[in-house]
Write a protein that holds these residues in place. Structure first.
Motif, mmCIF file in Angstrom:
data_model
loop_
_atom_site.group_PDB
_atom_site.id
_atom_site.type_symbol
_atom_site.label_atom_id
_atom_site.label_comp_id
_atom_site.label_asym_id
_atom_site.label_seq_id
_atom_site.Cartn_x
_atom_site.Cartn_y
_atom_site.Cartn_z
ATOM 1 N N THR A 150 -9.930 42.617 23.746
ATOM 2 C CA THR A 150 -10.231 44.029 23.520
ATOM 3 C C THR A 150 -9.403 44.851 24.503
ATOM 4 O OG1 THR A 150 -12.019 44.075 25.137
ATOM 5 C CG2 THR A 150 -12.597 43.422 22.870
ATOM 6 N N GLN A 151 -9.400 46.148 24.315
ATOM 7 C CA GLN A 151 -8.709 47.008 25.272
ATOM 8 C C GLN A 151 -9.323 46.864 26.661
ATOM 9 O OE1 GLN A 151 -5.870 49.264 24.610
ATOM 10 N NE2 GLN A 151 -5.920 48.761 26.798
ATOM 11 N N ILE A 157 -7.550 42.758 33.156
ATOM 12 C CA ILE A 157 -6.468 41.899 33.661
ATOM 13 C C ILE A 157 -5.470 42.707 34.462
ATOM 14 C CG2 ILE A 157 -4.484 40.498 32.945
ATOM 15 C CD1 ILE A 157 -6.235 39.571 30.550
ATOM 16 N N LEU A 158 -5.085 43.852 33.945
ATOM 17 C CA LEU A 158 -4.069 44.646 34.626
ATOM 18 C C LEU A 158 -4.607 45.290 35.896
ATOM 19 C CD1 LEU A 158 -2.229 46.278 31.597
ATOM 20 C CD2 LEU A 158 -1.704 44.166 32.815
ATOM 21 N N CYS A 174 -4.572 35.825 16.754
ATOM 22 C CA CYS A 174 -5.898 36.272 17.178
ATOM 23 C C CYS A 174 -5.853 37.533 18.042
ATOM 24 C CB CYS A 174 -6.599 35.152 17.952
ATOM 25 S SG CYS A 174 -6.901 33.661 16.994
ATOM 26 N N CYS A 175 -4.669 38.087 18.222
ATOM 27 C CA CYS A 175 -4.508 39.199 19.162
ATOM 28 C C CYS A 175 -3.857 40.399 18.491
ATOM 29 C CB CYS A 175 -3.647 38.761 20.344
ATOM 30 S SG CYS A 175 -4.341 37.379 21.285
ATOM 31 N N ASP A 176 -4.375 41.571 18.778
ATOM 32 C CA ASP A 176 -3.765 42.818 18.337
ATOM 33 C C ASP A 176 -2.384 42.930 18.984
ATOM 34 O OD1 ASP A 176 -2.908 45.464 18.087
ATOM 35 O OD2 ASP A 176 -4.921 46.296 18.331
ATOM 36 N N PRO A 177 -1.310 43.042 18.196
ATOM 37 C CA PRO A 177 0.034 43.104 18.777
ATOM 38 C C PRO A 177 0.204 44.211 19.818
ATOM 39 C CG PRO A 177 0.175 42.770 16.408
ATOM 40 C CD PRO A 177 -1.260 43.043 16.722
ATOM 41 N N GLN A 182 1.072 45.590 25.671
ATOM 42 C CA GLN A 182 0.647 46.160 26.953
ATOM 43 C C GLN A 182 0.777 45.131 28.076
ATOM 44 O OE1 GLN A 182 -3.181 48.162 26.836
ATOM 45 N NE2 GLN A 182 -2.794 48.905 24.772
ATOM 46 N N LEU A 183 0.414 43.883 27.792
ATOM 47 C CA LEU A 183 0.567 42.828 28.790
ATOM 48 C C LEU A 183 2.037 42.613 29.129
ATOM 49 C CD1 LEU A 183 -1.983 40.259 27.322
ATOM 50 C CD2 LEU A 183 -2.294 41.605 29.412
ATOM 51 N N ALA A 184 2.865 42.545 28.089
ATOM 52 C CA ALA A 184 4.294 42.327 28.315
ATOM 53 C C ALA A 184 4.926 43.488 29.070
ATOM 54 C CB ALA A 184 5.000 42.102 26.979
#
Length: 367
Positions: A150-151, A157-158, A174-177, A182-184
């Protein structure tokens, strides 16, 4: 401190040099010269004919020397894991935490930060393997912690690990692109893994920026005649590299040979090594068998490898030339995390992380 290494065959990452010397100063390589023209550093190490190569880089390891960092994260368990890895030729590691609750992930982030603050060397960052994976390909991971992100998860994490988390393994289907982006964007290298993606789903995610995959073949949809799966997409996509566990248990040596022919420099080595743990309260059970670790239910859950053993297996069991097997353990993992301008070669200006390998495959790391 300045050091010159003499009496070695030197593999630079590209070629083997004879009758040369490597000099280092303050953690950097300062010269590679013919022996007669070597730097006068005043401190020479005679390697007695060993092969001197770039030190290995292990991007997936759970513990070592009787400590399981992934379950009991601390500066002590990190130091033990680094020592285990150095004993097996790796100067750099990415300690890994499997799918588990946020408390352990947070403790792992704090442990790495404290390790760095105390001057600890050899840890590149944290690899979170999960929890954003496909339960159909969970392997030995704990299903109760698996979920799609989720957001709020991404924010957590960030906020807590932006400076520490360097790799995340997730199932792209399984993940919203947008959440993955955002992680990348925060500098986390995304690996596809523990995934049941179709070929089309995987290839699309690779086109959208996921350019790495975790432990090829293990916990992912296989290559079949009418369903090429994520393995087929990894083979087929020109930008995707993948790690592989070269112990002959996780993957048959023939499968490594076939994959190497197809993927060439896109295939690199990890250990996926762990240590025994029988404490049920920790969540994960790791039971040592002869050449592997298994869960309480007998599911394959980790290796007994070192990076040197993985390189040796690639040479002796798979038939990969020594120079290429060394690149699979050094230059290619450095490239996967964007560190190929500092790690993975013996070249002027690169980090002075070196491994000497003798004729019996015994190794000594210098860094």
């Amino acid at each position: 401190m300045s050091v010159t290494f003499i009496n070695a065959r030197i593999f630079t990452g590209e070629e083997i040099l004879e009758d040369h010397a490597v000099s280092t100063r303050e953690g950097k390589i300062t010269s590679i010269r013919p022996y007669a023209e070597r730097e006068a550093t005043g401190n020479e190490i005679d390697l007695q004919g060993a092969l001197l190569a770039p030190a290995f880089i292990d991007l997936q390891i759970y513990g070592g020397n009787a400590h399981v960092f992934s379950l009991y994260p601390s500066v002590t368990s990190l130091a033990a894991t680094v020592a285990y890895s150095k004993g097996g030729g790796a100067a750099w590691i990415m300690p890994t935490v499997a799918t588990i609750g946020p408390e352990v992930m947070l403790d792992a982030m704090k442990a790495i930060r404290a390790y760095w603050e105390q001057g600890g060397q050899g840890v590149l960052g944290l690899h979170l393997e999960g929890p954003f994976m496909n339960p159909a390909k969970k392997g030995a991971h704990l299903e109760q912690y698996i979920h799609s992100p989720t957001q709020e998860d991404i924010n957590w994490i960030l906020e807590n690990g932006r400076d520490v988390v360097k790799i995340m393994t997730l199932a792209p289907e399984c993940c919203d692109p947008e959440l993955v982006r955002q992680l990348a964007a925060a500098g986390i290298v995304i690996f596809a893994g523990h995934s049941n993606a179709t070929y089309a789903q995987a290839y699309t995610s690779f086109d959208n920026g996921i350019h790495h995959a975790t432990h090829l073949f293990n916990a992912m949809s296989p290559l079949e005649s009418r369903a090429p799966g994520i393995v087929g997409a990894i083979y087929d996509h020109p930008l995707v590299s993948a790690s592989i566990v070269a112990d002959g248990v996780h993957v048959d040596f023939a499968s490594i040979r076939i994959s190497k022919k197809i993927m060439k420099d896109r295939l690199f080595l990890i250990t996926d090594a762990v240590e025994e743990n029988k404490d049920k309260e920790a969540g994960y059970i790791y039971i040592r068998e002869k050449d592997r670790y298994v869960s309480a239910g007998g599911v394959l859950s980790g290796s007994c490898l070192t990076m040197t053993k993985a390189v040796r297996n690639c040479v002796e069991q798979v038939g990969i030339p020594l120079e290429e097997a060394l690149r699979m353990a050094s230059l290619y993992p450095a490239r996967a995390i964007g560190r190929e301008q500092a790690l993975g070669r013996i070249a002027v200006g690169y980090d002075a992380a070196l491994v000497a390998i003798d004729s019996n495959w015994d190794t000594t790391v210098y860094c």
